[in-house]
Enzyme design. Sequence first.
Site, PDB file in Angstrom:
ATOM      1  N   GLU A 123       0.788  -1.459  -0.435  1.00  0.00           N
ATOM      2  CA  GLU A 123      -0.016   0.212   0.098  1.00  0.00           C
ATOM      3  C   GLU A 123       0.990   1.535  -0.364  1.00  0.00           C
ATOM      4  OE1 GLU A 123      -4.448  -1.134   1.829  1.00  0.00           O
ATOM      5  OE2 GLU A 123      -2.731  -0.938   3.565  1.00  0.00           O
TER       6      GLU A 123
HETATM    7  C1  TNX Z   1      -4.993  -3.874   4.684  1.00  0.00           C
HETATM    8  S1  TNX Z   1      -3.387  -5.868   3.325  1.00  0.00           S
HETATM    9  C2  TNX Z   1      -4.120  -3.675   4.811  1.00  0.00           C
HETATM   10  C3  TNX Z   1      -3.415  -3.176   6.432  1.00  0.00           C
HETATM   11  C4  TNX Z   1      -4.442  -3.674   7.219  1.00  0.00           C
HETATM   12  C5  TNX Z   1      -6.489  -4.101   6.379  1.00  0.00           C
HETATM   13  C6  TNX Z   1      -7.218  -4.047   7.742  1.00  0.00           C
HETATM   14  C7  TNX Z   1      -2.073  -5.643   4.104  1.00  0.00           C
HETATM   15  C8  TNX Z   1      -0.585  -5.813   3.119  1.00  0.00           C
HETATM   16  N1  TNX Z   1      -2.089  -4.239   4.872  1.00  0.00           N
HETATM   17  O1  TNX Z   1      -2.638  -2.395   6.437  1.00  0.00           O
HETATM   18  O2  TNX Z   1      -4.399  -3.077   8.232  1.00  0.00           O
HETATM   19  O3  TNX Z   1      -6.225  -4.057   4.995  1.00  0.00           O
HETATM   20  O4  TNX Z   1      -8.124  -5.319   7.206  1.00  0.00           O
END
Ligand code: TNX
Length: 487
Positions: A317
């Site tokens: 992200e």
């Molecule tokens: C996605 S998937 C995230 C997390 C969040 C989560 C909440 C991923 C690698 N990162 O930072 O906590 O969604 O569901």
Amino acid sequence: MKYFSLAILIIISFFAHSQRQVALIPYPEHIQSDSGFHDLEKLSFFYTNLEEPFLTDELNRFSRSYSTAVRISYELQNSGLEAIQDTLLLDSLGAEGYVIKITSRKISIKAATRQGIFYGLQSIKQLAAFHKQIPCMTILDRPRFTWRGSMIDLARSFYGAEYLKKHIDRMALYKMNRLHLHLTDDQGWRIEIKSWPKLTSHGSRSAVEGGNAGYMTQSEYLDLQEYAHLRNVVIIPEIDMPGHVYAALASYDELNCVDQKNINLDIQSPPDLYGGTEVGWNKLCLSNPRVYQFTGEVMRELAGITKGPYLHLGGDEIEDSLYEQFVEKADSIVRGLNKIPVGWEEVLKGEVSSELIGQFWHESLPDTVNNLWIMSLCSHFYLDHPNYSGQPHTQDWCTESIDLSDAYFDAPDHPKLMGVEAAIWTEFVHDEDKMDNLLWPRLCATSEIGWSIQTDFESFKNRLAFHADLFESMNIQYHRFESVTWK
Ligand code: TNX
């Protein structure tokens, strides 16, 4: 007509009985039922050729919990409980497989490795919890996948060694063998790094609002790994980079760009800590050489205290023109420390090495992957998502709910697929009861799709019904799905 109903009754009770007989989760590769029973209360001897105190004690303790008359024997007996390690079985059973033979006189576990014996014992523990007298049978069992994982986010809300040890015991009973710890994020840094002490002296003092702050010292981390290792669980530590790093940025200004352009300062500014739930608003300053020194030193120290072969470098992200370059460097740093890098699927955008393991979390399966990979699709494996729609204190950005049947998601046949991992993020999961409720019994579904060669949801549900007592004996505050006819 009378005879007809009697026959039906006999057939039904036979099935009820045989269902109970095989209520094991995960379901073994092969079971052959035999006639007769083994009465654990009459166990006479315990014999093993294992030269490992922990497992020997476990086996001994198990037999003594049923029969106080058990005597340790230093030679093979034709009755009692025996656990025999035989390396010649490696070809047929692999590194984690086992064979159990239960007759009215004897319970025998054989495997090529200590892991196999350990899993044989877990199966017997389950059977003993379902029956006063264990039905005679032979089981041959091996896992489908090498990676049967559970991830816990310690960064948003911290869970200490006490809960993690309980979790390891519970995982082990269901033959899960990888515990991935998400140790760092915007809301907190949870592992002591001696060369960068402010990461914990400052960066561990926060948590998501309502969650728990704190961190693990290196000696607690070492002790936890030893505990896990004895139970065949490998710990995979994750330092999430180059995004999700605000706790570090608030602790060390030198990781920021001039004017802190790498942070959305409307959200928070250093040295203040962060307790919100937004993602994607800060990153390491990738044009700053100090950042690479930081990455190298943190990973080196972490590698030095990590017993298992893997280091997870995060990578999720984040947008940055230097992202690929960073990931490629992080990949080579980790390999230079003789560890296998693991990263969230985005890292495969870089030209990473073939050793790197990708963890897929978006909703769809990858078409082609050249690297080994683990399946963690959010729609089936993100257990911070609700057991049923509208359940309070859960996430729903990926899907409205993950019912037990959704968690039981059959893995595709793909030559590079190493296994499965269910993740729990803790933005809204702030205590152990809530954690238990979201993990169990859905983690049993993950366990079965990770281990069993044949999968069948109806059969799984029928077997799960017999596990309530086991959950209760481990004090698991599980969610009682209404679709299961709990016994
Ligand atoms: C996605 S998937 C995230 C997390 C969040 C989560 C909440 C991923 C690698 N990162 O930072 O906590 O969604 O569901």
